[in-house]
Design a protein around this motif. Sequence first.
Motif, PDB file in Angstrom:
ATOM      1  N   GLU A  50     -38.458  23.042  80.580  1.00 34.64           N
ATOM      2  CA  GLU A  50     -37.090  23.010  81.017  1.00 34.64           C
ATOM      3  C   GLU A  50     -36.903  22.241  82.256  1.00 34.64           C
ATOM      4  O   GLU A  50     -36.365  21.350  82.556  1.00 34.64           O
ATOM      5  N   THR A  53     -38.383  18.584  82.224  1.00 32.52           N
ATOM      6  CA  THR A  53     -37.395  17.651  81.208  1.00 32.52           C
ATOM      7  C   THR A  53     -36.157  17.325  82.024  1.00 32.52           C
ATOM      8  O   THR A  53     -35.741  16.196  82.066  1.00 32.52           O
ATOM      9  N   ASP A  54     -35.496  18.334  82.833  1.00 27.57           N
ATOM     10  CA  ASP A  54     -34.241  17.934  83.666  1.00 27.57           C
ATOM     11  C   ASP A  54     -34.710  17.071  84.857  1.00 27.57           C
ATOM     12  O   ASP A  54     -34.093  15.972  84.786  1.00 27.57           O
ATOM     13  N   LYS A  56     -37.243  14.607  84.525  1.00 29.45           N
ATOM     14  CA  LYS A  56     -37.295  13.525  83.992  1.00 29.45           C
ATOM     15  C   LYS A  56     -36.358  12.801  83.791  1.00 29.45           C
ATOM     16  O   LYS A  56     -35.876  11.458  83.777  1.00 29.45           O
ATOM     17  N   GLU A  57     -35.154  13.752  83.067  1.00 28.43           N
ATOM     18  CA  GLU A  57     -34.108  12.963  82.420  1.00 28.43           C
ATOM     19  C   GLU A  57     -33.185  12.440  83.728  1.00 28.43           C
ATOM     20  O   GLU A  57     -32.403  11.495  83.532  1.00 28.43           O
ATOM     21  N   ARG A  58     -33.252  12.967  84.801  1.00 31.50           N
ATOM     22  CA  ARG A  58     -32.604  12.365  86.006  1.00 31.50           C
ATOM     23  C   ARG A  58     -32.836  10.975  86.491  1.00 31.50           C
ATOM     24  O   ARG A  58     -32.180  10.314  87.182  1.00 31.50           O
ATOM     25  N   LYS A  63     -36.504  12.250  76.686  1.00 27.84           N
ATOM     26  CA  LYS A  63     -36.484  13.331  76.693  1.00 27.84           C
ATOM     27  C   LYS A  63     -37.530  13.878  75.457  1.00 27.84           C
ATOM     28  O   LYS A  63     -37.649  13.457  74.605  1.00 27.84           O
ATOM     29  N   ASP A  64     -38.214  15.017  75.875  1.00 27.43           N
ATOM     30  CA  ASP A  64     -39.217  15.625  75.134  1.00 27.43           C
ATOM     31  C   ASP A  64     -38.678  16.760  74.454  1.00 27.43           C
ATOM     32  O   ASP A  64     -37.664  17.151  74.531  1.00 27.43           O
ATOM     33  N   ASN A  65     -39.564  17.860  73.628  1.00 26.62           N
ATOM     34  CA  ASN A  65     -39.074  18.808  73.068  1.00 26.62           C
ATOM     35  C   ASN A  65     -40.164  20.067  73.173  1.00 26.62           C
ATOM     36  O   ASN A  65     -41.431  19.416  73.021  1.00 26.62           O
ATOM     37  N   ARG A 310     -32.728   3.203  73.227  1.00 23.88           N
ATOM     38  CA  ARG A 310     -31.831   4.085  73.369  1.00 23.88           C
ATOM     39  C   ARG A 310     -30.842   3.393  74.562  1.00 23.88           C
ATOM     40  O   ARG A 310     -29.545   3.740  74.308  1.00 23.88           O
TER      41      ARG A 310
END
Length: 411
Positions: A50, A53-54, A56-58, A63-65, A310
Amino acid sequence: MTYAKIFAADLLLPLLKARPELEAERVNPDTLARPPSPAKQREVRFSDFEAVTDLKERYGLPKDNPENWHRLWRQNPVLAATGSHAGMGWVLETESGIVGYQGSLPLLYRLGDRTLVGAVGTGLAIDPAYRARSIGLLTAFFRQPGVDITFVTFAIESALRLCKALHAQPLAQPGFDKVLFWVLDPPRFAQTLASKFRLSGGTAAIASALGATVLRADMGLRRGPGRSPAGRPGGEFDVAAIDVNDIGDEFEDLWQRKLAEAPRLMADRGAASLRWHFTIPGGSSRAAVLCCRHAGRLAGYAIVEHSTDRKTGLRRAMLADILAEEDDPETTEALLEAAYANALAAGDDFFEVVGLPAHVRQILMRWRPYVRTYPTDPLVYRTADESLARFLADGNGWYAGPMDGDTTLLP
């Protein structure tokens, strides 16, 4: 018309980036003035998902899972082949959380009868106050134990400078930095151009119409592959599409024959590795596997990955992999024709080829693609194996393409 075509192409090229870069507009300027809290560097754990992921998104990274993390590091073919632990990468951590990340994706390689372990860097992201610590993350990546070759693909300029400072070498293959593409849907492409340059109302409508007209005219010259008899059903070669899950024994047989040819460094393309590589849980892309058979025997295959950008919404078809026995030009051309036709049938907006060996690109250049030069070295690598380093000094020693990066492994 000539100037208009060149101008339209020049505007289109920046839209086709191979991977996102860190987005400066997402950085909070206030963080630049704050003295950073102490940060320690450690290896990545599954429990970091988590927070990573946060982070990288910034900075605009995909986004991965959790399911894909499980696939990449717990179901990786490297584990079965070597029995060794596959490192996940490194993070910088403060009392308030993770502020830096450098992922490491293990990949299985073959060089003749040798089995090698490679690692590709992925997802480098660091909060601005800690950017000076990037060198520590990259040093850990390039010097990790149990790995024969480490490499980074499509890095931004600042990261690439650090890689080279750590003695990473660019792949010595002429033309590898050229991205080839064909426009398949001129109206959508032109509409994207108008949106990209923030045109609106009547101006956007006029620009879209003119752009579509120019591209249609230009496509008369860049019409993609011809339809040779070899590529048609009933011709010398029979090309048919299958699902990724149907990759089976005939692919394994082809791979073993390929390994017996002149040695090249190649990502493992055994049947199990191909199924693993192109089955991405929660992924928005889908892969089409095209099989070329001659006299009933699999002579080669191509894999086309269909995805949607995207940011622009453009539908892309990318040639993710292609392999032909003895690099046979007729088999290769039949597969390339089928890949182009597959992109058209899928309703994609453009067809793109990144990397791949010279014998593939020579055929493609006959079809007059648009060409974009990537602004940095697309692939840099480092190895402590002196014999491998000497072998790779000849750029043709590596059968390099999208399978060697993280693009085809992430959702």
